[in-house]
Design a protein around this motif. Structure first.
Motif, PDB file in Angstrom:
ATOM      1  N   ASP A  84      36.056  -7.842 -29.885  1.00  0.00           N
ATOM      2  CA  ASP A  84      36.964  -7.041 -30.710  1.00  0.00           C
ATOM      3  C   ASP A  84      37.970  -6.245 -29.892  1.00  0.00           C
ATOM      4  O   ASP A  84      38.878  -5.628 -30.452  1.00  0.00           O
ATOM      5  CB  ASP A  84      36.154  -6.033 -31.561  1.00  0.00           C
ATOM      6  CG  ASP A  84      35.314  -6.739 -32.607  1.00  0.00           C
ATOM      7  OD1 ASP A  84      35.628  -7.912 -32.902  1.00  0.00           O
ATOM      8  OD2 ASP A  84      34.342  -6.129 -33.095  1.00  0.00           O
ATOM      9  N   LEU A  85      37.824  -6.216 -28.575  1.00  0.00           N
ATOM     10  CA  LEU A  85      38.677  -5.336 -27.765  1.00  0.00           C
ATOM     11  C   LEU A  85      40.117  -5.840 -27.698  1.00  0.00           C
ATOM     12  O   LEU A  85      40.361  -7.046 -27.646  1.00  0.00           O
ATOM     13  CB  LEU A  85      38.125  -5.230 -26.345  1.00  0.00           C
ATOM     14  CG  LEU A  85      36.898  -4.344 -26.144  1.00  0.00           C
ATOM     15  CD1 LEU A  85      36.551  -4.292 -24.661  1.00  0.00           C
ATOM     16  CD2 LEU A  85      37.143  -2.936 -26.677  1.00  0.00           C
ATOM     17  N   ASP A  86      41.074  -4.902 -27.659  1.00  0.00           N
ATOM     18  CA  ASP A  86      42.475  -5.282 -27.456  1.00  0.00           C
ATOM     19  C   ASP A  86      42.768  -5.322 -25.952  1.00  0.00           C
ATOM     20  O   ASP A  86      41.901  -5.024 -25.122  1.00  0.00           O
ATOM     21  CB  ASP A  86      43.412  -4.313 -28.184  1.00  0.00           C
ATOM     22  CG  ASP A  86      43.245  -2.886 -27.682  1.00  0.00           C
ATOM     23  OD1 ASP A  86      42.525  -2.677 -26.677  1.00  0.00           O
ATOM     24  OD2 ASP A  86      43.832  -1.973 -28.289  1.00  0.00           O
ATOM     25  N   ALA A  87      44.006  -5.679 -25.614  1.00  0.00           N
ATOM     26  CA  ALA A  87      44.366  -5.885 -24.208  1.00  0.00           C
ATOM     27  C   ALA A  87      44.083  -4.637 -23.370  1.00  0.00           C
ATOM     28  O   ALA A  87      43.553  -4.727 -22.254  1.00  0.00           O
ATOM     29  CB  ALA A  87      45.835  -6.291 -24.102  1.00  0.00           C
ATOM     30  N   GLY A  89      41.944  -2.201 -23.952  1.00  0.00           N
ATOM     31  CA  GLY A  89      40.502  -2.017 -23.836  1.00  0.00           C
ATOM     32  C   GLY A  89      39.911  -2.949 -22.798  1.00  0.00           C
ATOM     33  O   GLY A  89      39.044  -2.562 -22.005  1.00  0.00           O
ATOM     34  N   LEU A  90      40.399  -4.187 -22.787  1.00  0.00           N
ATOM     35  CA  LEU A  90      39.877  -5.167 -21.830  1.00  0.00           C
ATOM     36  C   LEU A  90      40.214  -4.769 -20.406  1.00  0.00           C
ATOM     37  O   LEU A  90      39.397  -4.906 -19.499  1.00  0.00           O
ATOM     38  CB  LEU A  90      40.452  -6.550 -22.140  1.00  0.00           C
ATOM     39  CG  LEU A  90      39.844  -7.237 -23.370  1.00  0.00           C
ATOM     40  CD1 LEU A  90      40.647  -8.464 -23.748  1.00  0.00           C
ATOM     41  CD2 LEU A  90      38.393  -7.596 -23.123  1.00  0.00           C
ATOM     42  N   ARG A  91      41.441  -4.262 -20.198  1.00  0.00           N
ATOM     43  CA  ARG A  91      41.833  -3.881 -18.839  1.00  0.00           C
ATOM     44  C   ARG A  91      40.921  -2.795 -18.287  1.00  0.00           C
ATOM     45  O   ARG A  91      40.636  -2.755 -17.099  1.00  0.00           O
ATOM     46  CB  ARG A  91      43.298  -3.437 -18.807  1.00  0.00           C
ATOM     47  CG  ARG A  91      44.264  -4.592 -18.553  1.00  0.00           C
ATOM     48  CD  ARG A  91      45.630  -4.086 -18.128  1.00  0.00           C
ATOM     49  NE  ARG A  91      46.199  -3.162 -19.100  1.00  0.00           N
ATOM     50  CZ  ARG A  91      46.888  -3.550 -20.182  1.00  0.00           C
ATOM     51  NH1 ARG A  91      47.086  -4.824 -20.408  1.00  0.00           N
ATOM     52  NH2 ARG A  91      47.377  -2.666 -21.010  1.00  0.00           N
ATOM     53  N   ASN A  92      40.473  -1.902 -19.172  1.00  0.00           N
ATOM     54  CA  ASN A  92      39.565  -0.852 -18.717  1.00  0.00           C
ATOM     55  C   ASN A  92      38.200  -1.403 -18.329  1.00  0.00           C
ATOM     56  O   ASN A  92      37.526  -0.864 -17.463  1.00  0.00           O
ATOM     57  CB  ASN A  92      39.383   0.197 -19.819  1.00  0.00           C
ATOM     58  CG  ASN A  92      40.616   1.079 -19.936  1.00  0.00           C
ATOM     59  OD1 ASN A  92      41.321   1.284 -18.951  1.00  0.00           O
ATOM     60  ND2 ASN A  92      40.888   1.568 -21.139  1.00  0.00           N
ATOM     61  N   ILE A  93      37.802  -2.443 -19.019  1.00  0.00           N
ATOM     62  CA  ILE A  93      36.468  -3.021 -18.790  1.00  0.00           C
ATOM     63  C   ILE A  93      36.440  -3.878 -17.524  1.00  0.00           C
ATOM     64  O   ILE A  93      35.537  -3.777 -16.699  1.00  0.00           O
ATOM     65  CB  ILE A  93      36.083  -3.886 -20.010  1.00  0.00           C
ATOM     66  CG1 ILE A  93      35.948  -3.017 -21.246  1.00  0.00           C
ATOM     67  CG2 ILE A  93      34.853  -4.712 -19.705  1.00  0.00           C
ATOM     68  CD1 ILE A  93      34.551  -2.820 -21.736  1.00  0.00           C
ATOM     69  N   TRP A  94      37.456  -4.737 -17.384  1.00  0.00           N
ATOM     70  CA  TRP A  94      37.466  -5.677 -16.269  1.00  0.00           C
ATOM     71  C   TRP A  94      37.480  -4.938 -14.940  1.00  0.00           C
ATOM     72  O   TRP A  94      38.328  -4.066 -14.721  1.00  0.00           O
ATOM     73  CB  TRP A  94      38.705  -6.584 -16.333  1.00  0.00           C
ATOM     74  CG  TRP A  94      38.675  -7.577 -17.456  1.00  0.00           C
ATOM     75  CD1 TRP A  94      37.580  -8.113 -18.048  1.00  0.00           C
ATOM     76  CD2 TRP A  94      39.815  -8.149 -18.115  1.00  0.00           C
ATOM     77  NE1 TRP A  94      37.967  -8.986 -19.030  1.00  0.00           N
ATOM     78  CE2 TRP A  94      39.322  -9.035 -19.096  1.00  0.00           C
ATOM     79  CE3 TRP A  94      41.192  -8.011 -17.964  1.00  0.00           C
ATOM     80  CZ2 TRP A  94      40.169  -9.766 -19.925  1.00  0.00           C
ATOM     81  CZ3 TRP A  94      42.031  -8.736 -18.784  1.00  0.00           C
ATOM     82  CH2 TRP A  94      41.513  -9.607 -19.755  1.00  0.00           C
ATOM     83  N   GLY A  95      36.621  -5.297 -14.063  1.00  0.00           N
ATOM     84  CA  GLY A  95      36.588  -4.665 -12.748  1.00  0.00           C
ATOM     85  C   GLY A  95      35.667  -3.465 -12.735  1.00  0.00           C
ATOM     86  O   GLY A  95      34.869  -3.302 -11.829  1.00  0.00           O
ATOM     87  N   ALA A  96      35.774  -2.615 -13.756  1.00  0.00           N
ATOM     88  CA  ALA A  96      35.002  -1.380 -13.760  1.00  0.00           C
ATOM     89  C   ALA A  96      33.642  -1.568 -14.421  1.00  0.00           C
ATOM     90  O   ALA A  96      32.617  -1.109 -13.912  1.00  0.00           O
ATOM     91  CB  ALA A  96      35.780  -0.275 -14.461  1.00  0.00           C
ATOM     92  N   GLN A  97      33.608  -2.231 -15.600  1.00  0.00           N
ATOM     93  CA  GLN A  97      32.336  -2.446 -16.295  1.00  0.00           C
ATOM     94  C   GLN A  97      31.729  -3.794 -15.940  1.00  0.00           C
ATOM     95  O   GLN A  97      30.525  -3.965 -15.926  1.00  0.00           O
ATOM     96  CB  GLN A  97      32.543  -2.362 -17.819  1.00  0.00           C
ATOM     97  CG  GLN A  97      32.969  -0.995 -18.305  1.00  0.00           C
ATOM     98  CD  GLN A  97      31.970   0.063 -17.879  1.00  0.00           C
ATOM     99  OE1 GLN A  97      30.763  -0.104 -18.016  1.00  0.00           O
ATOM    100  NE2 GLN A  97      32.468   1.152 -17.313  1.00  0.00           N
ATOM    101  N   VAL A  98      32.603  -4.757 -15.725  1.00  0.00           N
ATOM    102  CA  VAL A  98      32.127  -6.080 -15.350  1.00  0.00           C
ATOM    103  C   VAL A  98      33.158  -6.724 -14.430  1.00  0.00           C
ATOM    104  O   VAL A  98      34.359  -6.631 -14.678  1.00  0.00           O
ATOM    105  CB  VAL A  98      31.860  -6.966 -16.587  1.00  0.00           C
ATOM    106  CG1 VAL A  98      33.079  -7.045 -17.497  1.00  0.00           C
ATOM    107  CG2 VAL A  98      31.441  -8.380 -16.167  1.00  0.00           C
TER     108      VAL A  98
END
Ligand SMILES: Nc1ncnc2c1ncn2[C@@H]1O[C@H](COP(=O)(O)OP(=O)(O)OP(=O)(O)O)[C@@H](O)[C@H]1O
Ligand SMILES: Nc1ncnc2c1ncn2[C@@H]1O[C@H](COP(=O)(O)OP(=O)(O)OP(=O)(O)O)[C@@H](O)[C@H]1O
Ligand code: SF4
Ligand SMILES: [Mg+2]
Ligand SMILES: [Mg+2]
Lengths: 336, 325
Positions: A84-87, A89-98
């Protein structure tokens, strides 16, 4: 048709992939795949070349290039639905969460950026100012994967295949994310460097408790490295079991058993490797029923017509096979 | 098993260096140092060794895609470093085919994978426009890319890692070269398909006149197909001998370390029997490049280049501790 995971405890999981399906146009490359990864745990993902391993993880992490599309399922990372994440939201996740260490290290590095710039970009994208500066921090990361920091000023083309692969692993570690997904991360490494790096990864995992999804063709390695192993065949999950169970001859699915029987024997082991007969199944034109049936020595009529659902075979152990009698002994590969 | 007669390929004292820039003194990376080995006609030679030890650089030099500082690369006795232009003539590329290490970067993205195979078959009059499609399918099937008609029409982006790797192998095989230099051709393949590809190389070898240089990290693969094994470390040949002898009774401490690391079951958290560290390729000292990691190293190892010792017939080891036969 999707095969839902009958063991439903996604709440306790760091990553819970449920009934994920991914299509390339008319081709369903991943069909209802489910797995979970707990904090600090390592899940191994194996399966024939072309069975959908990369597609499944790229789809789950929303990193799939066109024409791939996620067409169903759910992917929860620490409770948040990734699908469900938008672009932003995804940028925050990539690298930092996974972080993903992708298959094919050369194409994943930017040819016009020096190694150091790749680290700088990763840190800047997440507003991280590493203690001691980017260069010192990147140098420390390179040392952890056995690379001389002199290569910080090298461009990717000036590195060997295994050196590039080690740069991508170091980049994956840069932000110390709670989940690291590694797609064939050691294919270009000699066994000495591979062992050195795995030891580093395990030590880092012990220290900071991150979880890993580790895709590899080296099943023998996974038996030592992973706590659980998920096996894919032609786009579907056919078995998932704790590594100890597989190591102790507890594999139930005929494909998994074939995979283990094809391993080169360890010294002193009185057994010859047996390869799995027949052609790989194509996800573009999959066999009916159980997709493994054309190559399966245990197949019965039902296998040709009806796709087997995943069934619980034991603690943390699920299998999709009509013939496996749960609670009874398993079919031997090649047995009638 | 190795037939007699002059070798098909002979690499002699090859030295390849890359300038690194730097100030005030420009530095140089010596990727390949004094490397010599032979490839007999109808044989498979495996190049194994450390990541970064120069294997791909040697492979590219053999394919004439990489210049050398000194030394010779003789194909049928002719030094191609002298006779072949940089990037090689078409005739040379028909005789020597390189399968690149990274299949994600080596396939032409604008053509379906059947295209270069068809072109090779037609160029060499081994197919007619009527038969070419069926022959392309045969080549693809031989590397397990099935259904072959569907695969032939696919573009590289629509293939998985292992499928691309096999497309690259199929393209090289279609040319029917005298020498295939295969750089980690099976690294992304599962054991079952890997065996099939290795069997293909063996079939080429067994025809008698064609040869394969197999660059691999997988000692099990080398054991299965190779006639000879050359072990590299930090740009130098550490050991060179018959495959069975090198793999089952490695004499060089680095070869022994490789063999130890390939053993499973020792526990991944256990350190290997070696000092930690990586070799110095930029300003290498005078001694053995493996000395900093070697548990057996003496003061001589640090200060003096080790001799190349013939430990058995046709089996060379570069180590101060090696005892000649
Ligand atoms: N764009 C596309 N169009 C059609 N099919 C595709 C496309 N991209 C991938 N595929 C197919 O999807 C399947 C899954 O590919 P994927 O890369 O996920 O496999 P994999 O399990 O990672 O294999 P490998 O171990 O070889 O890397 C393959 O059979 C591949 O041919
Ligand atoms: N174009 C280049 N410019 C500068 N240095 C280079 C270049 N190509 C290779 N090198 C260096 O040469 C050395 C040998 O690289 P090579 O790719 O031959 O190693 P390799 O044995 O194939 O390693 P791997 O097993 O990791 O693929 C490495 O230190 C690499 O950094
Ligand atoms: S020369 Fe010395 S340092 Fe080098 S491998 Fe032999 S014993 Fe070890
Ligand atoms: Mg893949
Ligand atoms: Mg290489």
């Amino acid at each position: 048709m999707t095969e839902r995971d009958p063991r439903g405890d996604p709440a306790s999981a760091l990553l819970a992939v449920d009934a994920l399906s991914v299509d390339y146009g008319p081709v369903r490359a991943v069909d209802g795949v489910s797995f979970t990864v707990r904090r600090g745990q390592t899940l191994g993902l194996v399966g024939e070349s072309g069975s959908g391993k990369s597609t499944a993880v790229l789809g789950a992490l929303r990193l799939l290039p066109a024409p791939g599309v996620v067409t169903g399922g759910s992917v929860r990372l620490a409770g948040a639905e990734l699908l469900d994440l938008d672009a932003a939201g995804l940028r925050n996740i990539w690298g930092a969460q996974v972080a993903l260490v992708p298959q094919g290290a050369l194409s994943s590095l930017n040819p016009v950026l020096r190694v150091l710039d790749h680290f700088a970009e990763t840190f800047t994208a997440h507003g991280v100012k590493p203690e001691g500066g980017v260069r010192a921090c990147a140098a420390a990361l390179l040392s952890r994967v056995g690379l001389d920091p002199v290569h910080l000023d090298s461009y990717p083309h000036a590195l060997s295949g295994g050196m590039r692969q080690r740069v991508t692993i170091a980049l994956g570690l840069a932000l110390n994310p709670p989940l690291l997904v590694l797609d064939e991360p050691t294919t270009a490494l000699d066994v000495v460097v591979e062992r050195d790096i795995l030891r580093q990864l395990l030590a880092a995992q012990d220290a900071s408790g991150f979880a890993m999804v580790f895709i590899t063709h080296d099943v023998a390695l996974l038996l030592e490295l992973a706590s659980a192993i998920a096996v894919m065949y032609a786009g579907r999950l056919v078995e998932r079991a704790p590594s100890e169970v597989l190591a102790a001859d507890g594999a139930l699915h005929p494909y998994t058993r074939g995979l283990l029987a094809a391993l080169p024997p360890s010294p002193g082991e009185a057994r010859l490797p047996v390869s799995i007969p027949g052609h790989a199944a194509s996800v573009a034109d999959p066999p009916s029923g159980c997709r493994f049936h054309p190559r399966c020595a245990s197949a019965i009529d039902r296998c040709r017509t009806e796709a087997p659902a995943l069934r619980v075979a034991g603690p943390d152990h699920v299998v999709a096979c009509h013939v496996v009698e749960l609670g009874v002994s398993s079919p031997k590969p090649g047995a009638p | 098993m190795t037939p007699n007669g002059p070798p098909l390929l002979s690499v002699e004292h090859l030295h390849i260096a890359f300038p690194l820039g730097g100030w005030p003194k420009r530095r140089t990376l010596h990727a390949v140092r004094d490397v010599s080995f032979n490839v007999a006609r109808g044989s498979i030679v495996a190049l194994v060794g450390e990541s970064g030890s120069g294997k791909s650089t040697i492979g590219r030099a053999i394919a004439r895609l990489q210049a050398a500082r000194s030394g010779a690369i003789r194909l049928d006795g002719v030094d191609v470093l002298q006779t072949e232009p940089r990037a090689a003539s078409i005739a040379y590329r028909r005789r020597v085919q390189l399968i690149f290490q990274d299949p994600f970067a080596s396939l032409n993205p604008v053509h379906p994978i059947g295209h270069p195979i068809a072109r090779a078959l037609l160029l060499q009059d081994r197919a007619t426009p009527q038969t070419v499609a069926a022959q392309v399918e045969r080549v693809l099937e031989s590397v397990g890319l099935t259904p072959a008609a569907d695969m032939a029409a696919r573009f590289p982006y629509a293939l998985s890692g292992g499928q691309r790797q096999r497309a690259a192998i199929a393209r090289a095989l279609a040319v029917e070269p005298d020498l295939i230099v295969a750089d980690e051709p099976t690294s992304m393949l599962d054991v079952s398909i890997r065996m099939d590809v290795l069997a293909l190389f063996r079939r080429i070898r067994d025809e008698g006149s064609r040869s394969v240089v197999l660059i691999t990290h997988d000692l099990a693969s080398a054991r299965i197909v190779a006639d000879r094994v050359v072990v590299l470390y930090a740009g130098q040949v550490m050991e060179d001998g018959p495959a069975e002898s090198v793999l089952s009774h490695p004499q060089h401490p680095y070869s022994q370390l490789l063999a130890a690391a390939a053993q499973r079951g020792g526990g991944l958290r256990e350190p290997l029997p070696a000092h930690p560290g990586a070799p110095e390729v930029i300003d290498p000292g005078p001694g053995c490049p493996f000395a900093p990691r070697c548990l057996k190293a003496t003061a001589t190892c640090q200060s003096t280049p080790p001799p190349t010792v013939s430990v058995r017939s046709d089996h060379l080891v570069r180590c101060h501790l090696a005892e000649s036969a």
